[in-house]
Design a protein around this motif. Sequence first.
Motif, short mmCIF file in Angstrom:
data_model
loop_
_atom_site.label_atom_id
_atom_site.label_comp_id
_atom_site.label_asym_id
_atom_site.label_seq_id
_atom_site.Cartn_x
_atom_site.Cartn_y
_atom_site.Cartn_z
N PHE A 114 50.11 32.37 43.19
CA PHE A 114 49.89 32.69 44.60
C PHE A 114 48.50 32.31 45.09
CE2 PHE A 114 53.04 35.76 43.03
CZ PHE A 114 54.11 35.40 43.83
N CYS A 115 47.45 32.66 44.32
CA CYS A 115 46.09 32.41 44.79
C CYS A 115 45.31 31.44 43.90
CB CYS A 115 45.33 33.73 44.92
SG CYS A 115 44.93 34.51 43.34
N ASP A 116 45.92 30.92 42.85
CA ASP A 116 45.31 29.96 41.92
C ASP A 116 44.12 30.51 41.15
OD1 ASP A 116 47.14 27.91 42.46
OD2 ASP A 116 45.98 27.27 44.22
N ASN A 139 43.07 32.38 34.46
CA ASN A 139 43.12 33.34 33.34
C ASN A 139 43.35 34.77 33.81
OD1 ASN A 139 42.66 31.28 31.49
ND2 ASN A 139 40.47 31.42 31.80
N VAL A 140 44.50 35.02 34.39
CA VAL A 140 44.82 36.32 34.97
C VAL A 140 45.53 37.19 33.93
CG1 VAL A 140 46.07 37.50 36.82
CG2 VAL A 140 45.03 35.27 37.25
N LEU A 141 44.97 38.36 33.68
CA LEU A 141 45.59 39.36 32.82
C LEU A 141 46.65 40.08 33.65
CD1 LEU A 141 45.71 41.14 30.24
CD2 LEU A 141 43.93 42.53 31.28
N VAL A 142 47.92 39.94 33.26
CA VAL A 142 49.00 40.55 34.04
C VAL A 142 49.42 41.87 33.41
CG1 VAL A 142 49.85 38.39 35.02
CG2 VAL A 142 50.73 39.16 32.85
N PRO A 143 49.89 42.81 34.22
CA PRO A 143 50.28 44.13 33.71
C PRO A 143 51.66 44.11 33.04
CG PRO A 143 50.55 44.08 36.07
CD PRO A 143 49.92 42.76 35.68
N LEU A 144 51.71 43.41 31.94
CA LEU A 144 52.94 43.28 31.17
C LEU A 144 52.54 43.33 29.70
CD1 LEU A 144 56.01 42.58 31.44
CD2 LEU A 144 55.34 40.20 31.29
N LYS A 145 53.24 44.10 28.91
CA LYS A 145 52.91 44.25 27.50
C LYS A 145 53.92 43.49 26.64
CE LYS A 145 49.39 46.77 28.12
NZ LYS A 145 48.10 46.15 27.94
N PRO A 146 53.47 42.94 25.54
CA PRO A 146 54.41 42.25 24.64
C PRO A 146 55.54 43.16 24.15
CG PRO A 146 52.16 41.71 24.04
CD PRO A 146 52.10 42.79 25.10
N LEU A 163 56.46 42.56 38.62
CA LEU A 163 55.15 42.12 38.16
C LEU A 163 54.27 41.87 39.38
CD1 LEU A 163 53.42 41.22 35.75
CD2 LEU A 163 54.36 38.94 36.05
N VAL A 164 53.19 42.64 39.49
CA VAL A 164 52.24 42.51 40.59
C VAL A 164 50.96 41.90 40.01
CG1 VAL A 164 50.94 43.69 42.37
CG2 VAL A 164 53.21 44.52 41.75
N PHE A 165 50.60 40.75 40.50
CA PHE A 165 49.39 40.08 40.02
C PHE A 165 48.17 40.82 40.54
CE2 PHE A 165 52.59 36.92 39.48
CZ PHE A 165 52.18 36.18 38.38
N PRO A 166 47.24 41.20 39.66
CA PRO A 166 46.09 42.00 40.08
C PRO A 166 45.07 41.24 40.93
CG PRO A 166 45.91 41.46 37.77
CD PRO A 166 47.25 40.97 38.22
N CYS A 167 45.11 39.92 40.90
CA CYS A 167 44.12 39.13 41.63
C CYS A 167 44.39 39.10 43.13
CB CYS A 167 44.07 37.71 41.07
SG CYS A 167 45.68 36.94 40.88
N CYS A 168 45.67 39.05 43.53
CA CYS A 168 45.98 38.91 44.95
C CYS A 168 47.15 39.79 45.39
CB CYS A 168 46.30 37.46 45.27
SG CYS A 168 47.77 36.86 44.40
N HIS A 169 47.68 40.58 44.47
CA HIS A 169 48.80 41.49 44.72
C HIS A 169 50.09 40.76 45.07
CE1 HIS A 169 45.98 44.75 44.34
NE2 HIS A 169 45.22 44.19 45.25
N GLY A 170 50.21 39.50 44.66
CA GLY A 170 51.47 38.78 44.80
C GLY A 170 52.51 39.42 43.88
N ARG A 171 53.75 39.46 44.33
CA ARG A 171 54.80 40.16 43.57
C ARG A 171 55.95 39.23 43.22
NH1 ARG A 171 55.96 45.74 46.79
NH2 ARG A 171 53.86 46.58 46.62
#
Length: 76
Positions: A24-26, A29-36, A50-58
Amino acid sequence: MIPFDHTWPYDIVRGDVYVSDCPFCDASNVLVPLKPSEMPDIRDGKKKLLVFPCCHGRVTVLNVDGDYLLTDKKLR
């Protein structure tokens, strides 16, 4: 056939899930709130918001494999 434009690559580093670039925002190295540990549940059919912490894209993750997240939105 899985639509490639609905997938996004990810990496697991030391127990954390990263994407190299945010779709969404390019951001890099974004750490996403998803666990292995959640990956087997997603492979078995459980959906994950999954909500990306950098720009709140969903996106909703529908499936995963060893390299890609399959989502409900076109990312490419």
